[in-house]
Scaffold this motif. Structure first.
Motif, mmCIF file in Angstrom:
data_model
loop_
_atom_site.group_PDB
_atom_site.id
_atom_site.type_symbol
_atom_site.label_atom_id
_atom_site.label_comp_id
_atom_site.label_asym_id
_atom_site.label_seq_id
_atom_site.Cartn_x
_atom_site.Cartn_y
_atom_site.Cartn_z
ATOM 1 N N THR A 256 0.830 -1.212 0.000
ATOM 2 C CA THR A 256 0.000 0.000 0.000
ATOM 3 C C THR A 256 0.866 1.265 0.000
ATOM 4 O O THR A 256 0.454 2.295 -0.548
ATOM 5 N N ALA B 20 -5.470 6.333 -3.795
ATOM 6 C CA ALA B 20 -4.696 5.154 -3.418
ATOM 7 C C ALA B 20 -4.840 4.847 -1.930
ATOM 8 O O ALA B 20 -4.977 3.678 -1.532
ATOM 9 N N MET C 252 1.790 1.741 -3.511
ATOM 10 C CA MET C 252 0.608 2.174 -4.250
ATOM 11 C C MET C 252 0.325 3.664 -4.037
ATOM 12 O O MET C 252 -0.079 4.365 -4.968
ATOM 13 N N THR C 253 0.559 4.158 -2.833
ATOM 14 C CA THR C 253 0.302 5.578 -2.571
ATOM 15 C C THR C 253 1.421 6.468 -3.102
ATOM 16 O O THR C 253 1.170 7.613 -3.493
ATOM 17 N N LEU D 225 -4.266 4.591 -10.936
ATOM 18 C CA LEU D 225 -4.996 5.496 -10.052
ATOM 19 C C LEU D 225 -4.612 6.936 -10.349
ATOM 20 O O LEU D 225 -3.462 7.226 -10.696
ATOM 21 N N PRO E 21 0.836 6.049 -7.516
ATOM 22 C CA PRO E 21 -0.540 5.644 -7.886
ATOM 23 C C PRO E 21 -0.695 5.377 -9.376
ATOM 24 O O PRO E 21 -1.526 4.554 -9.770
ATOM 25 N N GLU F 79 -2.850 10.279 -5.137
ATOM 26 C CA GLU F 79 -2.461 9.622 -3.900
ATOM 27 C C GLU F 79 -3.652 9.396 -2.974
ATOM 28 O O GLU F 79 -3.760 8.344 -2.323
#
Length: 425
Positions: free
Chosen positions: A161, A179, A164-165, A173, A168, A176
């Motif tokens: 995660t 995400a 992912m942030t 995505l 993104p 942020e």
């Protein structure tokens, strides 16, 4: 796979699920996202107050209800049912955070409170089911396995995660914030998935008399209060546990806030949390072996000594590198002190009232989560120094260690066995 071994792993995998909530949501993204996204229009002090209130309300509700819930579960043979109910509450509330729009901090606070109640409440019954999956001589190793897998699973999901942030676009995505919201949804699904093996493979231990319901639970709770009072070594252990786990919980919950207060960057703090998880996995397993070799109490004492060193060092640190080193040191002992405390306690309580007694055990742990951060924050506020607030935490470990040394484990086991099956107290 051997059926007994399968039960052990099914039980331990639950730690993979709920540790993801503790790491990704509770310690990681929620405090930052609450302040920057949901309550960005509030003054910083006000948003901090509401975040603290959410934590305190959840902890106080579990503090008040854990012994009664444990009594109800022991009387009605309902550990798995209660665990599933609290887990369901936590999963649904965590997933719902994905839907909360920017600025809706009251909704976010309520959902977080419900999720924290689900997390803490489920642990009452999860801990009590340790006795259903292994014999006493394996308590240390099996308890440590749960914490070790929790560190591994929670750390892996947290790492995913974080990536992912930070990136993104790699996941299709737009930003942020999206995400982070998706991270809450993923964590809820992860928690639910790793609950299924326990519900399917771990048997419901029928150790207590049949009963159930609130009235029966209150009657059982009254009996438990009498039993706890008669088991002096258990009372001493619970007092010791309250003090030193108060110190542990304070460090867990206040580490990011302390780092920010002394000028460290958010990115460094997130990386330090990842480091703690990475070190915690093998260290928790190692502490299980240490407990089997030296005894759980000696292992707990070693962990307390390390925590004392961490607290003293933290009052002087002034660089991200030092914070990383302290994070690694905490990772070495955090899972160990938790797992060995659980296994030592399981040794000294009556086997037919495990959920009740673990209700008190978890109640004290959650009560520490209410008072410990308040003590650190209060001293820091009065003195004007966050370092002084951190330093006072050392007292909790010292008092806990002094009380722990007075626990007579053999006497506790003998008294607990004498009380098994008795309803005349």
């Amino acid at each position: 796979m051997n059926p007994r071994r399968a039960r052990v792993y099914a039980w331990a995998l639950y730690d993979v699920g709920n540790s993801a909530f503790a790491t990704v949501v509770m310690a990681g993204f929620f405090p930052i996202f609450f302040k920057e996204y949901w309550s960005g229009d509030l003054p910083a002090t006000e948003s901090t107050f509401w975040l603290g209130a959410a934590n305190s309300v959840a902890s106080l509700l579990i503090l008040a209800s854990a012994p009664l819930l444990g009594a109800m579960a022991d009387g009605g043979g309902g550990r798995k049912r209660f665990l599933a109910a609290f887990t369901g509450l936590g999963v649904v509330a965590t997933a719902a955070l994905y839907l909360v729009p920017a600025g809706a901090w009251p909704v976010a606070a309520v959902l977080y409170t419900l999720a924290a109640i689900g997390f803490s409440g489920s642990m009452v019954f999860y801990d009590a089911m340790l006795l259903a999956v292994c014999r006493e001589r394996h308590f240390d190793a099996v308890s440590a396995l749960g914490y070790a897998l929790g560190y591994l699973g929670g750390g892996l999901l947290f790492a995913f995660t974080v990536v992912m942030t930070l990136q993104p676009g790699w996941f299709g995505l737009a930003e942020e914030a999206t995400a982070v919201r998706l991270a809450f949804l993923i964590t809820a699904g992860w928690w639910a998935a790793f609950t299924l093996p326990l519900l399917r493979r771990v048997p419901e231990p029928m150790l207590g008399p049949r009963g159930g319901g609130i009235v029966a639970g209150l009657a059982e709770l009254k009996t438990t209060l009498g039993r706890v009072g008669r088991l002096r070594p258990v009372v001493l252990f619970l007092a010791a546990y309250w003090f030193y786990i108060d110190g542990v919980d304070t460090i867990v919950r206040m580490a990011v806030d302390y780092g920010l207060a002394i000028g460290l960057e958010t990115g460094d703090l997130i990386l330090a949390l990842l480091l703690t998880q990475a070190v915690g996995f093998p260290a928790a397993l190692a502490f299980g072996r240490l407990g089997a070799r030296l005894g759980p109490r000696r292992g707990i004492e070693i962990a307390i000594a390390v925590y004392l060193g961490v607290v003293v060092w933290a009052t002087y640190l002034d660089s991200a590198l030092e914070f990383y080193l302290l994070a690694a040191a905490v990772g070495l002992v955090q899972g160990g002190i938790q797992s060995l405390s659980r296994s030592l306690y399981a040794r000294i309580i009556p086997r037919d009232r495990t959920a009740e007694f673990f209700g008190f055990y978890n109640m004290l742990g959650k009560f520490a989560a209410v008072l410990g951060p308040a003590l650190m924050g209060g001293v820091g506020l009065v003195t004007g120094s966050p370092r002084a607030g951190m330093g006072v935490v050392a007292l909790l470990f010292v008092v806990g260690w002094l009380l722990l040394r007075r626990v007579d484990e053999e006497a506790a086991r003998r008294q607990a066995r004498e009380l098994e099956g008795r309803n005349d107290l």
